[in-house]
Design an enzyme around this catalytic site. Structure first.
Site, mmCIF file in Angstrom:
data_model
loop_
_atom_site.group_PDB
_atom_site.id
_atom_site.type_symbol
_atom_site.label_atom_id
_atom_site.label_comp_id
_atom_site.label_asym_id
_atom_site.label_seq_id
_atom_site.Cartn_x
_atom_site.Cartn_y
_atom_site.Cartn_z
ATOM 1 N N GLY A 177 -7.349 -7.426 4.627
ATOM 2 C CA GLY A 177 -8.541 -6.952 3.933
ATOM 3 C C GLY A 177 -8.226 -5.950 2.839
ATOM 4 N N LEU A 180 -9.275 -6.207 -0.212
ATOM 5 C CA LEU A 180 -8.733 -7.233 -1.100
ATOM 6 C C LEU A 180 -8.678 -6.776 -2.556
ATOM 7 C CD1 LEU A 180 -10.566 -10.314 0.434
ATOM 8 C CD2 LEU A 180 -8.346 -9.329 1.054
ATOM 9 N N HIS A 199 -4.687 -10.725 -3.697
ATOM 10 C CA HIS A 199 -5.220 -11.572 -2.612
ATOM 11 C C HIS A 199 -6.069 -12.697 -3.197
ATOM 12 C CE1 HIS A 199 -4.976 -7.576 -0.389
ATOM 13 N NE2 HIS A 199 -4.278 -8.355 0.392
ATOM 14 N N ASP A 206 5.540 -9.224 -0.896
ATOM 15 C CA ASP A 206 6.161 -8.974 0.407
ATOM 16 C C ASP A 206 7.249 -10.033 0.608
ATOM 17 O OD1 ASP A 206 4.376 -6.778 1.520
ATOM 18 O OD2 ASP A 206 2.915 -8.283 0.934
ATOM 19 N N GLN A 258 8.778 -10.442 4.036
ATOM 20 C CA GLN A 258 7.784 -11.020 4.961
ATOM 21 C C GLN A 258 7.667 -12.534 4.749
ATOM 22 O OE1 GLN A 258 3.751 -9.383 6.114
ATOM 23 N NE2 GLN A 258 3.090 -10.722 4.470
ATOM 24 N N LEU A 294 0.241 -5.194 -7.510
ATOM 25 C CA LEU A 294 -0.995 -4.833 -6.807
ATOM 26 C C LEU A 294 -0.752 -4.762 -5.301
ATOM 27 C CD1 LEU A 294 -3.862 -6.727 -8.658
ATOM 28 C CD2 LEU A 294 -2.813 -4.516 -9.159
ATOM 29 N N SER A 295 -1.320 -3.746 -4.680
ATOM 30 C CA SER A 295 -1.181 -3.533 -3.244
ATOM 31 C C SER A 295 -2.366 -2.703 -2.781
ATOM 32 C CB SER A 295 0.113 -2.756 -2.969
ATOM 33 O OG SER A 295 0.074 -2.174 -1.679
#
Ligand code: PAF
Length: 281
Positions: free
Chosen positions: A31, A33, A37, A151, A154, A185-186
């Site tokens: 979430g 976002l 995303h 990521d 990941q 963006l994060s």
């Protein structure tokens, strides 16, 4: 667009899609976002008939001194954004719904690639990610799952997990979305003070400089040290700056494609970024 908070509700919402052999795309998120995303969702929308986005702040991937409690929970705002980009189903379970009330006895450790880089300073993090992502894959049973390349480790861990456990879906990596000034963006960028936010793009700038230095033949170790020094001089607390092969193997020289990975803190905020660099002899 539907929002489901239970596994049963999710199954019921997905059953017509399954019965009609629709292609299901899945974007797992925690979430809060942002455009990064939303680009994952757009990619899923392009490739799939039905798009499911999960919103779940997963307690077991946070360390004891990390930001689980404070992680921003913005479901209303997220729902609005997801409706605009054509998400079909939001799955937003509670911790209880996800983990039940009995103790969990099963863990998933993806091995070597989870031990260093972010895994070295975030003990158990990738086990927590592997467990929740496997559970979500089993609940959604998508054909495609979309993850951001920001990521990078990941993404590698999840590809390995899917391959090792024969999970029947395809993992799609989506390029990093950056702000105009280059900052990846994060959701954690929201923690930065105004001054820190102005400093943060130096990470990407130093990666771009590193790319130029490598292309013009400078030594790989020297170039990595240059990035570390630039970041340290600008007030970052550097966790790592490393050049790896695309499969995250260690590398001594720039004689094949590399990815440079960075993790560094500004104040209490840990930022990560990476840049993939093509080798052309
Ligand atoms: O990248 C994230 O937001 C999380 O690690 C994920 C994949 C949703 C698992 O909780």
């Amino acid at each position: 667009m539907k929002t489901e908070t239970t596994i049963q509700g999710l199954s019921a919402s997905l059953s017509p899609a399954r019965a009609n052999r629709k292609i299901i795309g899945f974007v797992p998120t925690m979430g809060n976002l942002h455009e990064g995303h939303l680009n994952l969702v757009r990619e899923a929308r392009n490739l799939c008939d039905v798009v499911v986005v999960s919103i779940f702040v997963n307690p077991i991937q946070f360390g004891p001194n990390e930001d689980f409690e404070n992680y921003p929970r913005t479901l209303d705002q997220d729902s609005q954004l997801l409706a605009e980009v054509g998400c079909d189903i939001i799955f937003a379970p509670t911790v209880e719904q996800m983990y039940g009330s009995q103790p969990r006895l099963t863990n998933i450790t993806v091995g070597e690639i989870t031990q260093d880089l972010c895994g070295a300073s975030r003990e158990g993090h990738f086990d927590g990610v592997a467990v929740v992502v496997t559970k979500l894959f089993n609940m959604v049973q998508p054909h495609y799952a979309f993850f951001g390349e920001k990521d990078y480790q990941q993404l590698a861990v999840i590809k390995q997990l899917v391959c090792d456990l024969n999970i029947p879906l395809e993992v799609i990596g989506v390029p990093i979305t950056r702000a105009k000034d280059g900052l990846a963006l994060s959701s954690r960028n929201g923690y930065l003070t105004e001054v820190q936010r102005a400093t943060a793009p130096i990470i990407y700038q130093s990666l771009q400089t590193a790319e130029q230095q490598l292309i013009t033949g400078q030594d790989l170790t020297d170039v990595m040290n240059n990035v570390k020094n630039t970041l340290a001089q600008n007030g970052f607390n550097v966790d790592y700056v490393e050049a790896r092969t695309p499969a995250l193997q260690r590398i001594e020289q720039f004689n094949q494609d590399v990815v440079i990975l960075v993790a560094a803190k500004l104040g209490n905020t840990r930022l990560i970024d990476n840049l993939q660099i093509k080798y052309s002899p």
